[in-house]
Design a protein around this motif. Structure first.
Motif, mmCIF file in Angstrom:
data_model
loop_
_atom_site.group_PDB
_atom_site.id
_atom_site.type_symbol
_atom_site.label_atom_id
_atom_site.label_comp_id
_atom_site.label_asym_id
_atom_site.label_seq_id
_atom_site.Cartn_x
_atom_site.Cartn_y
_atom_site.Cartn_z
ATOM 1 N N LEU A 1 16.292 -56.700 -48.497
ATOM 2 C CA LEU A 1 15.553 -57.136 -47.306
ATOM 3 C C LEU A 1 14.059 -56.919 -47.481
ATOM 4 C CD1 LEU A 1 17.971 -55.826 -44.537
ATOM 5 C CD2 LEU A 1 17.594 -58.207 -45.194
ATOM 6 N N ASP A 2 13.676 -55.834 -48.134
ATOM 7 C CA ASP A 2 12.256 -55.622 -48.457
ATOM 8 C C ASP A 2 11.752 -56.734 -49.375
ATOM 9 O OD1 ASP A 2 12.121 -53.328 -46.933
ATOM 10 O OD2 ASP A 2 12.466 -51.971 -48.629
ATOM 11 N N ALA A 3 12.587 -57.102 -50.365
ATOM 12 C CA ALA A 3 12.203 -58.168 -51.300
ATOM 13 C C ALA A 3 12.044 -59.501 -50.569
ATOM 14 C CB ALA A 3 13.249 -58.290 -52.408
ATOM 15 N N ILE A 4 12.893 -59.758 -49.568
ATOM 16 C CA ILE A 4 12.780 -60.998 -48.796
ATOM 17 C C ILE A 4 11.460 -61.034 -48.042
ATOM 18 C CG2 ILE A 4 13.713 -62.267 -46.811
ATOM 19 C CD1 ILE A 4 16.511 -61.338 -47.732
ATOM 20 N N ARG A 5 11.103 -59.933 -47.395
ATOM 21 C CA ARG A 5 9.848 -59.898 -46.641
ATOM 22 C C ARG A 5 8.645 -60.138 -47.539
ATOM 23 N NH1 ARG A 5 12.757 -56.011 -43.526
ATOM 24 N NH2 ARG A 5 12.258 -54.353 -44.989
ATOM 25 N N GLU A 6 8.659 -59.511 -48.718
ATOM 26 C CA GLU A 6 7.537 -59.670 -49.645
ATOM 27 C C GLU A 6 7.548 -61.055 -50.285
ATOM 28 O OE1 GLU A 6 7.867 -56.504 -52.430
ATOM 29 O OE2 GLU A 6 7.615 -54.919 -50.920
ATOM 30 N N GLY A 7 8.725 -61.535 -50.678
ATOM 31 C CA GLY A 7 8.821 -62.810 -51.382
ATOM 32 C C GLY A 7 8.532 -64.004 -50.516
ATOM 33 N N GLU A 8 8.913 -63.948 -49.229
ATOM 34 C CA GLU A 8 8.663 -65.076 -48.334
ATOM 35 C C GLU A 8 7.167 -65.347 -48.207
ATOM 36 O OE1 GLU A 8 9.513 -66.590 -43.750
ATOM 37 O OE2 GLU A 8 10.418 -64.721 -44.466
ATOM 38 N N ALA A 9 6.374 -64.286 -48.171
ATOM 39 C CA ALA A 9 4.927 -64.453 -48.034
ATOM 40 C C ALA A 9 4.324 -65.178 -49.230
ATOM 41 C CB ALA A 9 4.262 -63.088 -47.863
ATOM 42 N N ARG A 10 4.966 -65.068 -50.392
ATOM 43 C CA ARG A 10 4.434 -65.723 -51.598
ATOM 44 C C ARG A 10 4.808 -67.203 -51.653
ATOM 45 N NH1 ARG A 10 6.522 -60.749 -53.927
ATOM 46 N NH2 ARG A 10 4.790 -59.309 -54.329
ATOM 47 N N GLY A 11 5.857 -67.593 -50.958
ATOM 48 C CA GLY A 11 6.190 -69.003 -50.863
ATOM 49 C C GLY A 11 6.910 -69.611 -52.044
ATOM 50 N N ASP A 12 7.470 -68.779 -52.932
ATOM 51 C CA ASP A 12 8.161 -69.282 -54.123
ATOM 52 C C ASP A 12 9.644 -68.943 -53.988
ATOM 53 O OD1 ASP A 12 9.317 -69.607 -56.669
ATOM 54 O OD2 ASP A 12 7.421 -69.201 -57.684
ATOM 55 N N GLY B 1 12.234 -69.687 -55.919
ATOM 56 C CA GLY B 1 12.829 -69.204 -57.160
ATOM 57 C C GLY B 1 12.536 -67.730 -57.397
ATOM 58 N N ALA B 2 11.272 -67.345 -57.198
ATOM 59 C CA ALA B 2 10.899 -65.937 -57.367
ATOM 60 C C ALA B 2 11.584 -65.067 -56.312
ATOM 61 C CB ALA B 2 9.381 -65.785 -57.276
ATOM 62 N N LEU B 3 11.751 -65.611 -55.110
ATOM 63 C CA LEU B 3 12.409 -64.856 -54.042
ATOM 64 C C LEU B 3 13.858 -64.552 -54.405
ATOM 65 C CD1 LEU B 3 12.645 -63.689 -51.176
ATOM 66 C CD2 LEU B 3 13.106 -66.006 -50.372
ATOM 67 N N THR B 4 14.602 -65.557 -54.853
ATOM 68 C CA THR B 4 16.011 -65.319 -55.187
ATOM 69 C C THR B 4 16.139 -64.384 -56.385
ATOM 70 O OG1 THR B 4 16.062 -67.384 -56.476
ATOM 71 C CG2 THR B 4 16.836 -67.487 -54.199
ATOM 72 N N GLU B 5 15.203 -64.453 -57.323
ATOM 73 C CA GLU B 5 15.231 -63.518 -58.455
ATOM 74 C C GLU B 5 15.012 -62.084 -57.983
ATOM 75 O OE1 GLU B 5 12.448 -64.691 -61.414
ATOM 76 O OE2 GLU B 5 13.470 -66.576 -61.883
ATOM 77 N N ALA B 6 14.059 -61.890 -57.083
ATOM 78 C CA ALA B 6 13.780 -60.546 -56.570
ATOM 79 C C ALA B 6 14.968 -60.012 -55.779
ATOM 80 C CB ALA B 6 12.520 -60.569 -55.707
ATOM 81 N N VAL B 7 15.591 -60.870 -54.971
ATOM 82 C CA VAL B 7 16.761 -60.456 -54.197
ATOM 83 C C VAL B 7 17.926 -60.133 -55.126
ATOM 84 C CG1 VAL B 7 18.478 -61.233 -52.512
ATOM 85 C CG2 VAL B 7 16.048 -61.677 -52.118
ATOM 86 N N SER B 8 18.103 -60.941 -56.170
ATOM 87 C CA SER B 8 19.161 -60.676 -57.147
ATOM 88 C C SER B 8 18.966 -59.315 -57.799
ATOM 89 C CB SER B 8 19.175 -61.771 -58.218
ATOM 90 O OG SER B 8 19.492 -63.028 -57.669
ATOM 91 N N ALA B 9 17.724 -59.009 -58.170
ATOM 92 C CA ALA B 9 17.440 -57.726 -58.807
ATOM 93 C C ALA B 9 17.724 -56.565 -57.858
ATOM 94 C CB ALA B 9 15.986 -57.687 -59.278
ATOM 95 N N ALA B 10 17.339 -56.730 -56.586
ATOM 96 C CA ALA B 10 17.551 -55.661 -55.611
ATOM 97 C C ALA B 10 19.037 -55.449 -55.333
ATOM 98 C CB ALA B 10 16.807 -55.975 -54.322
ATOM 99 N N LEU C 1 18.291 -63.995 -45.919
ATOM 100 C CA LEU C 1 17.768 -64.813 -47.008
ATOM 101 C C LEU C 1 17.799 -66.289 -46.641
ATOM 102 C CD1 LEU C 1 16.712 -65.129 -49.885
ATOM 103 C CD2 LEU C 1 19.094 -65.063 -50.694
ATOM 104 N N SER C 2 18.897 -66.737 -46.033
ATOM 105 C CA SER C 2 19.008 -68.129 -45.599
ATOM 106 C C SER C 2 17.899 -68.475 -44.615
ATOM 107 C CB SER C 2 20.379 -68.368 -44.964
ATOM 108 O OG SER C 2 20.469 -69.676 -44.450
ATOM 109 N N ALA C 3 17.647 -67.576 -43.645
ATOM 110 C CA ALA C 3 16.593 -67.819 -42.665
ATOM 111 C C ALA C 3 15.224 -67.880 -43.321
ATOM 112 C CB ALA C 3 16.615 -66.721 -41.595
ATOM 113 N N ALA C 4 14.991 -66.998 -44.302
ATOM 114 C CA ALA C 4 13.698 -66.981 -44.994
ATOM 115 C C ALA C 4 13.492 -68.266 -45.795
ATOM 116 C CB ALA C 4 13.608 -65.769 -45.916
#
Length: 281
Positions: free
Chosen positions: A16-27, A29-38, A98-101
């Motif tokens: 959830l932290d990764a979603i908050r940070e990744g959504e702001a970046r707007g990518d 692909g990078a968001l799903t990678e960060a969530v996968s890692a977490a 994640l779906s909402a983001a």
């Protein structure tokens, strides 16, 4: 707290932290990678044109621990992508967020890309029905919005009908789906694509400087690709699609003429029940 549950909560919190940070970046692909890692689980996202559904639903997931459909991502009530992930306690907590983001990210992208296009689409719809004395003013407004109104235009007209009788509300939704598919799939290349609702149907307009000999052939190829895309979506069995293409014409009056030709060709396809065919004027 049991060890397994504590681990799931820790992974979910990190995701959830990764979603908050990744959504702001707007990518995405990078968001799903960060969530996968977490999560320490592979989460993937793929675009698709589908039917209506429930965002972030779990009905399609496999059994516990198995990979499967983690939920649809919806924009304007239509599926535009799908999340897949292994099913466990952590992913069940994270997937709805994640779906909402991803939905918000896609909507922001569409706004950035197509907000100017919406203004131009409104002008095009007005130009189609304008009398000669109104065209000069509308042409000036078109130039101010960046619409190359003085260039060469080739129009394609889409009639979208429900298979089982007339249903105006359903047909408007079918136009919604076709409009989004056109905006997202047509490649600009050396000219411009414009999409506008008109006369209960959808106008797809190709505009280029000059009149290349292969212009109509290229438009026909792209429009057939769009028809094939619509033919593979979740509404295909319920929709009858009739498409016409006009001839290349220059300027505001030429835009009107090409659109009239395209609509006439689409009318001809519908009269002949040539569903899915693209008729060239």
């Amino acid at each position: 707290v049991r060890g397994g549950a504590a681990d799931a909560l820790a992974r979910a919190g990190a995701a959830l932290d990764a979603i908050r940070e990744g959504e702001a970046r707007g990518d995405i692909g990078a968001l799903t990678e960060a969530v996968s890692a977490a999560l320490d689980r592979e989460v993937t996202y793929a675009e698709e044109l589908g039917t209506s559904g429930t965002p972030g639903g779990t009905a399609g997931w496999g059994g516990s621990g198995g990979a499967g459909d983690a939920g649809l991502v919806l924009v304007r009530g239509r599926a535009i992508g799908r999340l897949t992930a292994p099913r466990d306690e952590a992913t069940a907590l994270v997937v709805p967020a994640l779906s909402a983001a991803v939905t918000r990210m896609v909507e922001a992208e569409l706004t950035r890309r197509f907000a100017p296009a919406q203004t131009r689409a409104e002008l095009i719809a007005q130009i189609l029905v304008a009398e000669r004395r109104q065209l000069a003013l509308l042409a000036t407004q078109a130039r101010e919005t960046g619409l190359p109104i003085d260039d060469t235009h080739v129009a394609a007209w889409f009639h979208l009908r429900t298979v089982e009788g007339q249903d105006a509300q359903r047909e408007r939704r079918l136009v919604d789906v076709a409009e989004m598919a056109a905006l997202r799939s047509l490649k600009q290349g050396r000219g411009h694509w414009h999409v506008a609702r008109a006369g209960g149907g959808l106008l797809v307009l190709r505009t280029e400087r000059g009149a290349a000999p292969d212009l109509t052939d290229r438009v026909l190829r792209e429009i057939r690709g769009l028809v094939d895309l619509l033919g593979s979506d979740g509404d295909a069995a319920e929709r009858a699609l009739y498409v016409g293409i006009g001839t290349p014409q220059q300027g505001p009056e030429g835009l009107q003429q090409s659109a009239q030709e395209a609509r006439g060709a689409a009318d001809s396809a519908e009269a002949g029940r040539r569903q899915g065919a693209v008729v060239v004027f």
